[in-house]
Motif scaffolding. Structure first.
Motif, mmCIF file in Angstrom:
data_model
loop_
_atom_site.group_PDB
_atom_site.id
_atom_site.type_symbol
_atom_site.label_atom_id
_atom_site.label_comp_id
_atom_site.label_asym_id
_atom_site.label_seq_id
_atom_site.Cartn_x
_atom_site.Cartn_y
_atom_site.Cartn_z
ATOM 1 N N SER A 8 0.770 -1.019 -0.044
ATOM 2 C CA SER A 8 0.126 -0.029 0.090
ATOM 3 C C SER A 8 0.959 0.912 0.010
ATOM 4 N N CYS A 9 0.752 2.018 -1.039
ATOM 5 C CA CYS A 9 1.533 3.280 -1.311
ATOM 6 C C CYS A 9 0.986 4.428 -1.371
ATOM 7 N N VAL A 10 1.275 5.440 -1.206
ATOM 8 C CA VAL A 10 0.970 6.911 -1.348
ATOM 9 C C VAL A 10 1.632 7.590 -2.434
ATOM 10 N N ARG A 11 1.294 8.203 -3.690
ATOM 11 C CA ARG A 11 1.873 9.192 -4.298
ATOM 12 C C ARG A 11 1.587 10.504 -3.934
ATOM 13 N N VAL A 55 4.447 22.451 0.413
ATOM 14 C CA VAL A 55 2.853 22.398 0.346
ATOM 15 C C VAL A 55 3.041 20.917 -0.208
ATOM 16 N N ILE A 56 2.293 20.145 0.522
ATOM 17 C CA ILE A 56 2.263 18.768 0.536
ATOM 18 C C ILE A 56 0.997 18.133 -0.104
ATOM 19 N N THR A 57 0.802 17.518 -1.202
ATOM 20 C CA THR A 57 -0.649 17.150 -1.822
ATOM 21 C C THR A 57 -0.536 15.792 -2.086
ATOM 22 N N VAL A 58 -1.492 14.936 -1.692
ATOM 23 C CA VAL A 58 -1.630 13.544 -2.144
ATOM 24 C C VAL A 58 -2.204 13.663 -3.395
ATOM 25 N N LYS A 59 -1.662 12.610 -4.175
ATOM 26 C CA LYS A 59 -2.091 12.655 -5.727
ATOM 27 C C LYS A 59 -2.780 11.444 -5.764
ATOM 28 N N ASP A 60 -2.511 10.148 -5.366
ATOM 29 C CA ASP A 60 -3.031 8.884 -5.313
ATOM 30 C C ASP A 60 -2.727 7.850 -4.120
ATOM 31 N N ARG A 61 -3.664 6.879 -4.127
ATOM 32 C CA ARG A 61 -3.163 5.963 -3.021
ATOM 33 C C ARG A 61 -3.365 4.625 -4.051
ATOM 34 N N LEU A 62 -2.268 3.674 -3.877
ATOM 35 C CA LEU A 62 -2.413 2.366 -4.782
ATOM 36 C C LEU A 62 -1.678 1.484 -4.320
ATOM 37 N N ILE A 63 -1.667 0.292 -4.931
ATOM 38 C CA ILE A 63 -1.056 -0.895 -4.332
ATOM 39 C C ILE A 63 0.048 -0.928 -5.471
ATOM 40 N N CYS A 64 1.540 -1.022 -5.216
ATOM 41 C CA CYS A 64 2.572 -1.244 -6.371
ATOM 42 C C CYS A 64 3.714 -1.603 -5.491
ATOM 43 N N PRO A 65 4.697 -2.025 -6.377
ATOM 44 C CA PRO A 65 5.911 -2.444 -5.686
ATOM 45 C C PRO A 65 6.651 -1.344 -5.041
ATOM 46 N N PHE A 66 7.208 -1.748 -3.721
ATOM 47 C CA PHE A 66 8.161 -0.750 -3.032
ATOM 48 C C PHE A 66 9.043 -1.441 -2.246
#
Length: 205
Positions: free
Chosen positions: A132-135, A194-205
């Motif tokens: 579970s990641c956040v972009r 200024v921090i802005t969340v763009k997406d929450r996704l499942i990806c390799p990390f």
């Protein structure tokens, strides 16, 4: 795919075993859907159209399928499926091709041959942990770019940097680390980022 899981690279892993004159060739890869898995099975079967059997199994979330492809029931597809399942893998397809060598292996021998070849090919494949990641974007003045990069350290991957009137660092991080990252960046820039969340996704990390 649902939630965090471990899968395989999309690069195809291949192993070959010779057991009592029969040749077993195992193929394994990560798949994103049932359609991908079926396509992979068909691709291997087409490549080995002259094989005695092309047996397979795949698991994609709560959907699974396996086939003995002419071998005695329960001696090929199920051992392959069990092998994938025991390793807690998801989004994975394995095909084991057999060229019969003239010596019958018996039910137990077939289970060991197909299960063993599956185990070998999975061991040779590259595992990929989907998490579970956040972009998110961090926008700062030019003077603070190096400060932010040092603050991020190993906690986040900077995927892109956009230079305009200010600088935007496009980042990816584990969701569980996001609050920590936010606190560190705010502290190191004295609240000027200024921090802005763009997406929450499942990806390799």
């Amino acid at each position: 795919m649902k939630g965090e899981y471990t899968t395989l690279s999309h690069d195809v892993a291949v192993v070959q075993n010779t057991i009592n004159k029969s040749v077993f060739i195992g193929y394994a890869k990560g798949v994103d859907s049932v359609q991908d898995a079926e396509s992979f099975v068909n691709e291997v079967a087409k490549k080995h159209y002259d094989a005695t059997h092309n047996c397979f199994a795949y698991i994609v979330d709560d959907r699974a399928k396996y086939s003995d492809n002419g071998e005695p029931q329960g001696t090929a597809g199920m051992p392959i499926y069990d092998c994938i399942k025991k390793q807690s893998l998801n989004g994975v397809c394995v095909v084991v091709t057999r060229y019969f060598g003239g010596v019958k292996l018996g039910a137990g021998g077939l289970v060991r041959a197909y299960g063993g070849t599956c185990s070998d090919v999975l061991a040779s494949a590259t595992k990929v942990h989907m998490r579970s990641c956040v972009r998110f974007d961090i926008v700062v003045d030019y003077s603070l770019v190096k400060v932010v990069q040092r603050a991020l350290g190993q906690l986040a991957k900077c995927e892109n940097i956009i230079y305009d009137t200010s600088v935007t660092l496009c980042c990816l991080a584990l969701e569980q680390s996001y609050d920590t990252i936010t606190n560190i960046v705010v502290e190191n820039t004295l609240g000027k980022a200024v921090i802005t969340v763009k997406d929450r996704l499942i990806c390799p990390f």
